[in-house]
Design a protein around this motif. Structure first.
Motif, mmCIF file in Angstrom:
data_model
loop_
_atom_site.group_PDB
_atom_site.id
_atom_site.type_symbol
_atom_site.label_atom_id
_atom_site.label_comp_id
_atom_site.label_asym_id
_atom_site.label_seq_id
_atom_site.Cartn_x
_atom_site.Cartn_y
_atom_site.Cartn_z
ATOM 1 N N LYS A 1 7.371 -0.186 0.667
ATOM 2 C CA LYS A 1 7.556 -0.818 1.979
ATOM 3 C C LYS A 1 8.072 -2.247 1.857
ATOM 4 C CE LYS A 1 3.328 0.148 3.073
ATOM 5 N NZ LYS A 1 2.034 0.177 3.790
ATOM 6 N N LEU A 2 7.857 -2.874 0.704
ATOM 7 C CA LEU A 2 8.350 -4.238 0.508
ATOM 8 C C LEU A 2 9.875 -4.288 0.496
ATOM 9 C CD1 LEU A 2 5.866 -5.360 -2.292
ATOM 10 C CD2 LEU A 2 5.925 -6.238 0.050
ATOM 11 N N ARG B 1 2.508 8.164 12.976
ATOM 12 C CA ARG B 1 2.271 9.165 11.930
ATOM 13 C C ARG B 1 2.044 8.478 10.598
ATOM 14 N NH1 ARG B 1 2.485 14.433 11.064
ATOM 15 N NH2 ARG B 1 3.018 14.772 13.245
ATOM 16 N N LEU B 2 1.065 8.966 9.863
ATOM 17 C CA LEU B 2 0.728 8.401 8.561
ATOM 18 C C LEU B 2 1.486 9.149 7.469
ATOM 19 C CD1 LEU B 2 -1.253 6.138 7.673
ATOM 20 C CD2 LEU B 2 -2.851 7.948 7.038
ATOM 21 N N SER B 3 2.083 8.406 6.550
ATOM 22 C CA SER B 3 2.852 8.989 5.452
ATOM 23 C C SER B 3 2.434 8.371 4.138
ATOM 24 C CB SER B 3 4.358 8.790 5.671
ATOM 25 O OG SER B 3 4.778 9.366 6.874
ATOM 26 N N LEU B 4 2.704 9.089 3.065
ATOM 27 C CA LEU B 4 2.435 8.617 1.711
ATOM 28 C C LEU B 4 3.742 8.172 1.085
ATOM 29 C CD1 LEU B 4 -0.059 8.449 -0.194
ATOM 30 C CD2 LEU B 4 0.682 10.625 -1.182
ATOM 31 N N ALA C 1 0.819 -1.215 0.000
ATOM 32 C CA ALA C 1 0.000 0.000 0.000
ATOM 33 C C ALA C 1 0.855 1.268 0.000
ATOM 34 C CB ALA C 1 -0.918 0.004 1.215
ATOM 35 N N PRO C 2 0.373 2.318 -0.651
ATOM 36 C CA PRO C 2 1.102 3.596 -0.684
ATOM 37 C C PRO C 2 0.917 4.431 0.581
ATOM 38 C CG PRO C 2 -0.877 3.761 -2.012
ATOM 39 C CD PRO C 2 -0.794 2.327 -1.562
ATOM 40 N N LEU C 3 0.304 3.874 1.600
ATOM 41 C CA LEU C 3 0.181 4.547 2.891
ATOM 42 C C LEU C 3 0.992 3.784 3.926
ATOM 43 C CD1 LEU C 3 -3.625 5.464 2.990
ATOM 44 C CD2 LEU C 3 -1.701 7.037 2.723
ATOM 45 N N GLU C 4 1.754 4.506 4.712
ATOM 46 C CA GLU C 4 2.622 3.888 5.713
ATOM 47 C C GLU C 4 2.402 4.562 7.055
ATOM 48 O OE1 GLU C 4 7.273 2.594 5.998
ATOM 49 O OE2 GLU C 4 6.824 4.625 5.307
#
Length: 479
Positions: free
Chosen positions: A262-263, A253-256, A245-248
């Protein structure tokens, strides 16, 4: 299209639709299948699609082979901070999800026996398995909030004074690895793809209820974190998909970030984790393969006289195992040959456990492409059924009288858009898999030339799987 005239494609499509309609009319009605299986036929012209897909994957490999490793690494490491995001309401959300699960089980036992009117099979097979996987791949780990175990476990841990700190060491023996989740995933895949009546509401309610209870007991015994991360297969599967996913979310804290980024930070999986990820791809691949004229013909089954799932339990069980074994063997061979080409002295297990993360974009792409039509049609049935879960004339959400538009996936224009969307998703998934594989390989081989050599066999595997996936979309199916 593939160079044929529009009229030729329509004639071919009409003939196949007529043949498949005849096959569907001959289906036995004593066994359930997925709610809208076989109700909609999508034929993808081969030729240019397959050649174009294979070409796109090959070109992406060549571009990355000549790209400086640091350039891609710096690009994928970029993050855009969004806002702080706490997890205090997580237990409350999970308790609400658990309450909904209990109501669904009750509806499965007491409501309509029609799988298109009872919300339980529609929620589990359509909204959860088909739809929620897509949400996980886009928005990240929503399942850690919505799963129906976390809230009840928190309550039980307080009532009985159990260990509630998820950060403490797991009581699940380390040597088990992901094998409990793998075994449960095999059972789930068999029930979905081979069992004669996976959509029977009462049967599904019993299976889902027993599974929830068994998992909850395991969490009490081994700890929530230990069992959910290595034993509860839905949590394991959804957490792996969420890495795309493009959200981390990190440190509250949430980041784009870029899809798949992330893989690249993932740790190598043990053999059991590698097997689990390969199973996630092989099972959905077999789901598509098992309905093709080609597969049925191998076992002397006339697709125009489809005998139903009950008569094919042995064939289905064999095919489910065979598909996994073949994919695992080919993946193992690709990693082994890559090591030999690059002169890699690292352990095979570490290399395979790291590179298997590149399977995630492919598995997600296959999942979306395979279940797209089911989600579009059965998702509407789910909205209707949820408003009247017990068939008592309720209209809880104002959707009980909604007309289901099955035509959303019918007609030449709709079919054209669906063909292209499904093909595009599969091709994009393989291209992103090549990108991820290269990023992971550079962790093993800092030298660009060795990294490219080691990736050549795996890239050839991805090209072959692209062709296979597009062929599955194009070939006629019996149900």
């Amino acid at each position: 299209m593939s160079g044929r005239t529009e009229g030729g494609v329509k004639d071919r499509g009409a003939g196949v639709v007529f043949a498949l309609a005849t096959a569907l009319a001959a289906l036995p009605t004593s066994a359930f299948a997925h709610a809208s299986d076989g109700g909609h036929v999508l034929l993808l012209p081969t030729g240019y699609y397959i050649a174009g897909g294979a070409f796109a994957v090959a070109v992406s490999f060549l571009v990355l082979a000549f790209l400086p490793p640091a350039a891609l690494d710096n690009f994928l490491r970029k993050r855009l901070a969004l806002f702080a995001f706490g997890d205090r309401p997580r237990a409350i959300v999970s308790l609400i999800s658990f309450a909904g699960f209990v109501l669904l089980i009750a509806a499965g036992l007491l409501g309509s026996r029609d799988p298109l009117s009872n919300p339980l099979p529609l929620v589990i097979w359509t909204l959860l398995w088909a739809g929620f996987t897509l949400l996980q791949g886009v928005f990240g780990d929503l399942w850690s909030w919505l799963n129906p175990w976390y809230g009840p476990w928190r309550v039980a841990s307080r009532v009985f004074g159990l260990q509630s700190d998820e950060a403490k060491p797991s009581r699940l023996p380390p040597w088990l690895g992901y094998w409990p989740a793998f075994a449960l995933f095999v059972a789930f895949a068999w029930f979905e793809l081979v069992d004669p009546a996976p959509d029977d509401p009462a049967r599904l309610a019993f299976a889902a209820g027993i599974y929830w209870l068994a998992s909850f007991v395991a969490m009490l015994l081994f700890g929530y974190g230990g069992w959910s991360k290595r034993g509860e297969f839905l949590t394991v599967f959804f957490s792996m998909v969420a890495r795309f996913a493009p959200l981390e979310r990190r440190d509250g804290r949430l980041s784009l970030c870029w899809p798949g980024a992330k893989l690249l930070a993932a740790e190598p999986l043990p053999l059991s984790g590698t097997a689990f990820l390969l199973l996630s791809l092989s099972s959905v691949s077999f789901d598509g393969l098992s309905k093709t004229f080609f597969w049925l013909g191998l076992f002397g089954v006339n697709p125009l006289e489809y005998p139903g799932r009950t008569a094919l339990i042995g064939v289905g069980s064999f095919g489910l195992v065979l598909t996994f074994v073949l994919l695992a063997a080919v993946f193992t061979l690709a990693v082994f040959l890559g090591q030999r080409l690059a002169g890699d002295a690292q352990s095979f297990g570490k290399t395979a456990g790291l590179l298997v993360w590149s399977i995630v974009p492919i598995a997600l792409a296959y999942h979306i492409a395979h279940y797209l039509t089911v989600l579009l049609v059965d998702g509407q049935y789910a909205l209707v059924a949820l408003s009247d879960p017990f068939g008592l004339g309720w209209n809880l959400f104002g959707t009980a009288n909604r007309m289901v538009e099955a035509g959303i996936v019918a007609g030449a224009e709709s079919a054209w858009w669906l063909w292209n969307l499904q093909a595009g998703v599969i091709i994009a998934g393989h291209v992103l898999a090549v990108v991820v594989a290269h990023g992971l390989t550079w962790r093993l081989h800092p030298q660009a030339s060795r990294a490219a050599l080691s990736q050549l066999p795996l890239t050839l595997l991805m090209i072959a799987y692209t062709i296979f996936g597009l062929w599955l979309l194009a070939t006629p199916t019996a149900g």
